[in-house]
Design a protein around this motif. Structure first.
Motif, PDB file in Angstrom:
ATOM      1  N   ASN A 532      -3.624  70.070  87.192  1.00 58.22           N
ATOM      2  CA  ASN A 532      -4.853  70.583  87.821  1.00 58.22           C
ATOM      3  C   ASN A 532      -4.539  71.414  89.074  1.00 58.22           C
ATOM      4  O   ASN A 532      -5.110  71.206  90.156  1.00 58.22           O
ATOM      5  CB  ASN A 532      -5.809  69.436  88.166  1.00 58.22           C
ATOM      6  N   VAL A 533      -3.592  72.313  88.952  1.00 50.54           N
ATOM      7  CA  VAL A 533      -3.172  73.171  90.070  1.00 50.54           C
ATOM      8  C   VAL A 533      -3.614  74.598  89.781  1.00 50.54           C
ATOM      9  O   VAL A 533      -3.448  75.106  88.662  1.00 50.54           O
ATOM     10  CB  VAL A 533      -1.640  73.115  90.272  1.00 50.54           C
ATOM     11  N   ARG A 562       7.819  74.433  90.254  1.00 50.34           N
ATOM     12  CA  ARG A 562       7.669  73.069  89.749  1.00 50.34           C
ATOM     13  C   ARG A 562       7.714  72.061  90.895  1.00 50.34           C
ATOM     14  O   ARG A 562       6.934  71.115  90.939  1.00 50.34           O
ATOM     15  CB  ARG A 562       8.763  72.768  88.725  1.00 50.34           C
ATOM     16  N   ASN A 563       8.627  72.255  91.839  1.00 46.98           N
ATOM     17  CA  ASN A 563       8.699  71.351  92.990  1.00 46.98           C
ATOM     18  C   ASN A 563       7.413  71.408  93.811  1.00 46.98           C
ATOM     19  O   ASN A 563       6.920  70.381  94.307  1.00 46.98           O
ATOM     20  CB  ASN A 563       9.896  71.712  93.874  1.00 46.98           C
ATOM     21  N   GLY A 564       6.862  72.633  93.998  1.00 43.77           N
ATOM     22  CA  GLY A 564       5.627  72.757  94.767  1.00 43.77           C
ATOM     23  C   GLY A 564       4.460  72.047  94.101  1.00 43.77           C
ATOM     24  O   GLY A 564       3.647  71.390  94.768  1.00 43.77           O
ATOM     25  N   MET A 565       4.349  72.165  92.781  1.00 50.63           N
ATOM     26  CA  MET A 565       3.248  71.499  92.079  1.00 50.63           C
ATOM     27  C   MET A 565       3.419  69.982  92.099  1.00 50.63           C
ATOM     28  O   MET A 565       2.447  69.232  92.244  1.00 50.63           O
ATOM     29  CB  MET A 565       3.167  72.020  90.643  1.00 50.63           C
ATOM     30  N   GLN A 566       4.660  69.497  91.965  1.00 50.21           N
ATOM     31  CA  GLN A 566       4.890  68.056  92.015  1.00 50.21           C
ATOM     32  C   GLN A 566       4.613  67.503  93.410  1.00 50.21           C
ATOM     33  O   GLN A 566       4.212  66.343  93.557  1.00 50.21           O
ATOM     34  CB  GLN A 566       6.323  67.748  91.591  1.00 50.21           C
ATOM     35  N   LEU A 578      -1.241  76.718  94.449  1.00 43.99           N
ATOM     36  CA  LEU A 578       0.146  77.196  94.555  1.00 43.99           C
ATOM     37  C   LEU A 578       0.127  78.724  94.575  1.00 43.99           C
ATOM     38  O   LEU A 578      -0.518  79.351  93.729  1.00 43.99           O
ATOM     39  CB  LEU A 578       0.984  76.705  93.377  1.00 43.99           C
ATOM     40  N   VAL A 579       0.805  79.326  95.555  1.00 47.48           N
ATOM     41  CA  VAL A 579       0.828  80.786  95.705  1.00 47.48           C
ATOM     42  C   VAL A 579       2.272  81.259  95.536  1.00 47.48           C
ATOM     43  O   VAL A 579       3.167  80.835  96.277  1.00 47.48           O
ATOM     44  CB  VAL A 579       0.297  81.225  97.090  1.00 47.48           C
ATOM     45  N   LEU A 580       2.495  82.125  94.548  1.00 47.30           N
ATOM     46  CA  LEU A 580       3.789  82.771  94.340  1.00 47.30           C
ATOM     47  C   LEU A 580       3.641  84.240  94.732  1.00 47.30           C
ATOM     48  O   LEU A 580       2.889  84.983  94.100  1.00 47.30           O
ATOM     49  CB  LEU A 580       4.232  82.640  92.882  1.00 47.30           C
ATOM     50  N   GLN A 581       4.335  84.667  95.778  1.00 46.94           N
ATOM     51  CA  GLN A 581       4.143  85.996  96.361  1.00 46.94           C
ATOM     52  C   GLN A 581       5.466  86.753  96.415  1.00 46.94           C
ATOM     53  O   GLN A 581       6.527  86.164  96.682  1.00 46.94           O
ATOM     54  CB  GLN A 581       3.559  85.872  97.776  1.00 46.94           C
ATOM     55  N   VAL A 582       5.391  88.069  96.186  1.00 50.50           N
ATOM     56  CA  VAL A 582       6.548  88.968  96.299  1.00 50.50           C
ATOM     57  C   VAL A 582       6.147  90.132  97.200  1.00 50.50           C
ATOM     58  O   VAL A 582       5.126  90.783  96.959  1.00 50.50           O
ATOM     59  CB  VAL A 582       7.005  89.502  94.922  1.00 50.50           C
ATOM     60  N   LYS A 583       6.935  90.384  98.223  1.00 49.76           N
ATOM     61  CA  LYS A 583       6.662  91.490  99.148  1.00 49.76           C
ATOM     62  C   LYS A 583       7.967  92.006  99.723  1.00 49.76           C
ATOM     63  O   LYS A 583       9.033  91.438  99.471  1.00 49.76           O
ATOM     64  CB  LYS A 583       5.734  91.036 100.281  1.00 49.76           C
ATOM     65  N   ARG A 584       7.870  93.076 100.495  1.00 45.79           N
ATOM     66  CA  ARG A 584       9.051  93.609 101.164  1.00 45.79           C
ATOM     67  C   ARG A 584       9.480  92.660 102.274  1.00 45.79           C
ATOM     68  O   ARG A 584       8.653  92.083 102.956  1.00 45.79           O
ATOM     69  CB  ARG A 584       8.785  95.001 101.760  1.00 45.79           C
TER      70      ARG A 584
END
Length: 679
Positions: A532-533, A562-566, A578-584
Motif C-alpha cells: 500500500n505504498v 525496496r528498502n524504503g518501502m520496507q 516513496l519518491v524516486l527522483q533523477v536530476k542534475r
C-alpha cells in the motif's frame, strides 16, 4: 756532512732548502689556519640554517594549530570572520584566509587589514589551480598540505611570490570543508626568521636552479659570503632556504703566529710522534671502515628488495643478491650491461628502451614508482614495482640512478582473489534478490492468470450456446482482448525480473535515465501495491544520458526502493509515499553528473545502525543477508560516484548516489524522443 758538496755552494743549497722547507711549512700552517677559521664560520652558518628551518617548521605548525582551534569551535560566518581578522593582525605573513566547502566553493574570506587585498588586480578564480591541487592533496593526506609557490602580480606593476596552506575541516569523521591561508614568502622570511637570523645573515627562498623567490636582510659589500642551504620539507611542497653569512675574510696572518714560533721549535721532535699517532688513527679508521662496509654488505644481502644502481649512461654498476635471485642471473652477468637488459621480455624491449631514455634525460620526477614486467632466466614473466631516485655523490653531483625493485606477484594474486570474491558476493546478492522477487511474483501473477482463466471459460461457454447472437460475439471479442491485456501484463512483470537477474559481463553504455526508471517500475509497483505504498517517479527534463552498467544500476535502484518501502511497513506509518527522483547533480552541474535519490517517510535510521549501515553482512532484517547496501555502494563507487544518506525531517530517510553523464554524446532528449523510446 757536506764534504761531498763543493765548498760553500753545498751549504748554501742546504740553507736554501731548509728555508724553503720552513717557509713552506709556515705558509701551509697559515693557510690551514685560514681554512679552519672559514670552516668554523661555515659550520656555524650551517647550524644557523638548520635552526632556521626548524624554527620555520615550528612556526608553521603553530599556525596550523591556531586554525584548527578556530575550526574546533565551529564558528558561524560572523564569528569566523572576526577570529580570522584577529589572526591576520597577529601574523603579518598571512595575506588572506578563505573558508571553502568540500566542493571547493568559497563560503567566506578575510584579507589582511595591514595591506591592500592581494587579489585586487587578478581575480581569485584565475589563481585557483594551486589551491585546488593542495586541497586535493590535503584531503588525501587528511592533514595540512602546502601548494607550490607562484607569482602574484600587484596593481603597482610589481608582485611577489606566494604559497598557500590548505587545511581540511573534518567533523565527526566527515569532511566539512577547507581553510586556505595565503602566505607571502617575503613576509614569511621577515616575520619568522628576520628577527632571529636576519641580523647577521641574508635569508632567501630559492628554486632548485638558484633563482631567488624572496629575500630578507641586506648584504654588505666587500665581504666574503658564506652560503648554506637547507630543504624545508612541507607536506605537498619543498622549499630551499638559503642563508648567506656576512663575514669578513680571515686575516692573512691570524692569531697563530706565536703558536707557530713555538711549534716550529718542537716540530722535529714531535713529527715522529704525530706520524705514529696518525698511523694508529689510520689503522683504526681502516678497521672501522672495514666493519662499516661489512655491516652494509650484510644488510644489503639480507634485503628482500632488489637494489640496482646505474650510471648516467644507463649501465648497471651494482646489484644486490635479492635482485640477482629475483631475475635468476648472477651479479657478474648483470654488472656493466646496458640496454637491452637480459631480464627484459623480448616483446617489450623497444618500450623499455624508450622509457630508459626518458629516465636518463631527467624528465621524470625523482622517487616516482612505476610498475613493469621482468623476465627470469627461465623465461617466466613477473610484475615488479620500481622506485628510482638520483644517485648523488659526496660532492653533491649526480653520478647515476639508484633503484629499488619489488616483486609484486603475490600482491597481484591477492588482488585477483579479492576481485573474484567480490564478484561471488555480487552474484550471491543477486540470487537473494531473485528469491525475494519470486515470492512477490507468485502473488501478483495469480491475478492476471485468474482473470485470463475466467475470461477464457466465459468465452467457451458463450461459444457453446447454440442460441448465440451477434451481440454475444462482441462479448467474446471483448473477453479475448482482456485476455491479451492480462497476458501482456504478466509478461512485462516476468520480463522485467528476467532482464534484471540475467547474469552477464559488466559493460557500460549510455542509457537514458528514464529508461532505467522504466526498467524497474514494474517490479517497484509490484511490491508497492502489496505494501500500500504510493510511488512517484520524477525525472528532470533535458537530462544527459548516463554512462553505466545498466543491470547493476537497476539493481541499486531496486534495492534502495525496496528498502524504503520496507521501512514504511510499520503500523505507525499511515501515509506511505516513496519518491524516486533523477536530476542534475548541483555540485558538478557543469560536468554533466546526475543525482539519483530515493526518499521514504518511514521510521528513519537509528544512530547506532547508521554507523554500520554499509558494513557487509550487517542487517536488521531477520531474513536479510546484509549485502544489499554494501554492494550498492561498491557498484556506485566503481562508476566513480558516491552513495550516501541523510535523515528527512520530520521523519524518513533520503538515499542519494551520483553517476557520470555522457557529456560527449547526447546532451538531452525532448518529450517526443522519450515517447518513442518508451514505445
Amino acid at each position: 756532512m757536506t764534504d761531498w758538496l763543493p765548498g760553500g755552494a753545498g751549504r748554501r743549497s742546504l740553507w736554501v732548502a731548509l728555508m724553503t722547507l720552513v717557509l713552506a711549512v709556515l705558509i701551509t700552517l697559515v693557510w690551514l689556519a685560514g681554512r679552519y677559521e672559514a670552516s668554523q664560520v661555515q659550520a656555524e652558518l650551517e647550524r644557523d640554517t638548520a635552526d632556521a628551518v626548524n624554527e620555520l617548521r615550528t612556526q608553521l605548525s603553530r599556525h596550523v594549530q591556531a586554525i584548527q582551534g578556530v575550526q574546533a569551535a565551529q564558528p558561524n560566518a560572523a564569528q569566523w570572520q572576526q577570529e580570522m581578522l584577529s589572526l591576520l593582525r597577529e601574523h603579518r605573513d598571512w595575506l588572506r584566509v578563505e573558508w571553502r566547502d568540500k566542493a571547493q566553493n568559497l563560503r567566506n574570506q578575510a584579507d589582511s587589514p595591514l595591506r591592500s587585498p592581494v587579489f585586487e588586480r587578478n581575480p581569485r578564480s584565475d589563481m585557483l589551480n594551486e589551491t585546488l591541487q593542495s586541497c586535493l592533496r590535503a584531503r588525501r593526506l587528511s592533514g595540512p598540505a602546502y601548494s607550490s609557490t607562484y607569482f602574484l602580480p600587484q596593481v603597482d606593476g610589481l608582485g611577489f611570490e606566494v604559497m598557500e596552506l590548505c587545511l581540511p575541516y573534518v567533523h565527526a569523521g566527515e569532511l566539512m570543508g577547507f581553510t586556505v591561508v595565503t602566505y607571502g614568502l617575503q613576509e614569511l622570511l621577515q616575520e619568522r626568521l628576520g628577527k632571529s637570523f636576519g641580523r647577521r645573515n641574508e635569508l632567501s627562498f630559492t628554486e632548485p636552479d638558484g633563482t631567488r623567490l624572496a629575500i630578507s636582510g641586506t648584504q654588505r659589500r666587500g665581504l666574503r659570503v658564506f652560503t648554506a642551504q637547507q630543504l624545508v620539507d612541507l607536506p605537498g611542497n619543498t622549499l630551499v632556504l638559503r642563508m648567506d653569512g656576512r663575514r669578513g675574510k680571515p686575516d692573512l696572518f691570524p692569531n697563530v703566529l706565536t703558536a707557530l714560533v713555538t711549534g716550529m721549535s718542537i716540530a722535529l721532535v714531535t713529527v715522529m710522534i704525530l706520524l705514529a699517532k696518525d698511523s694508529r688513527r689510520r689503522l683504526k679508521a681502516e678497521r672501522e671502515l672495514a666493519e662499516a662496509l661489512a655491516f652494509r654488505k650484510a644488510m644489503e644481502d639480507s634485503l628482500v628488495t632488489g637494489l640496482r644502481a646505474r650510471d648516467l649512461e644507463g649501465r648497471i654498476t651494482y646489484v644486490n643478491p635479492a635482485f640477482c635471485q629475483m631475475v635468476g642471473l648472477d651479479a657478474e652477468v648483470l654488472t656493466g650491461r646496458n640496454a637491452p637488459m637480459p631480464y627484459w621480455p623480448p616483446e617489450m624491449v623497444d618500450e623499455y628502451k624508450q622509457r630508459q631514455a626518458i629516465r636518463l634525460a631527467g624528465n621524470v620526477p625523482p622517487r616516482e614508482g612505476f610498475e613493469s614486467v621482468f623476465m627470469r632466466q627461465d623465461g617466466t614473466r613477473f610484475p615488479v614495482l620500481i622506485i628510482e631516485a638520483p644517485l648523488i655523490s659526496v660532492q653533491g653531483q649526480q653520478t647515476g640512478w639508484m633503484g629499488a625493485v619489488i616483486d609484486i606477484s603475490e600482491q597481484r594474486r591477492i588482488e585477483e582473489l579479492s576481485r573474484a570474491s567480490q564478484e561471488r558476493l555480487q552474484a550471491t546478492a543477486r540470487l537473494a534478490t531473485v528469491g525475494e522477487m519470486a515470492s512477490l511474483l507468485s502473488h501478483e501473477l495469480n491475478q492476471p492468470l485468474a482473470a485470463i482463466a475466467s475470461y477464457a471459460n466465459g468465452s467457451l461457454n458463450l461459444l457453446k450456446d447454440p442460441q448465440a447472437v451477434p451481440q454475444t460475439l462482441d462479448d467474446v471479442h471483448m473477453a479475448l482482448r482482456r485476455i491479451a491485456e492480462q497476458a501482456q501484463r504478466a509478461g512485462r512483470v516476468i520480463s522485467s525480473v528476467h532482464d534484471f537477474v540475467r547474469r552477464r559481463d559488466q559493460a557500460r553504455e549510455s542509457v537514458l535515465p528514464q529508461a532505467l526508471i522504466d526498467a524497474i517500475a514494474p517490479l517497484v509497483n509490484l511490491q508497492a501495491r502489496k505494501l500500500n505504498v504510493k510511488v512517484h517517479f520524477r525525472v528532470e527534463a533535458k537530462l544527459p544520458w548516463v554512462v553505466c552498467d545498466r543491470t547493476m544500476v537497476e539493481q541499486v535502484l531496486l534495492n534502495l526502493c525496496r528498502n524504503g518501502m520496507q521501512a514504511m511497513d510499520v503500523p505507525e506509518c499511515r501515509e506511505r509515499v516513496l519518491v524516486l527522483q533523477v536530476k542534475r547533480f548541483a555540485a558538478h552541474s557543469e560536468t554533466g553528473w546526475l543525482e539519483f535519490s530515493v526518499t521514504d517517510v518511514g521510521v528513519g535510521i537509528a544512530e547506532e545502525v547508521a554507523q554500520k549501515l554499509f558494513t557487509p553482512f550487517f542487517t536488521t532484517k531477520p531474513e536479510g543477508m546484509g549485502l544489499g547496501l554494501s554492494l550498492c555502494r561498491t557498484v556506485v563507487e566503481q562508476h566513480g560516484g558516491h552513495l550516501d544518506f541523510e535523515p528527512l525531517q520530520p521523519r524518513g530517510t533520503v538515499f542519494r548516489f551520483t553517476l557520470p553523464g555522457d557529456t560527449q554524446g547526447t546532451k538531452g532528449v525532448d518529450a517526443l524522443l522519450l515517447d518513442k523510446i518508451k514505445a
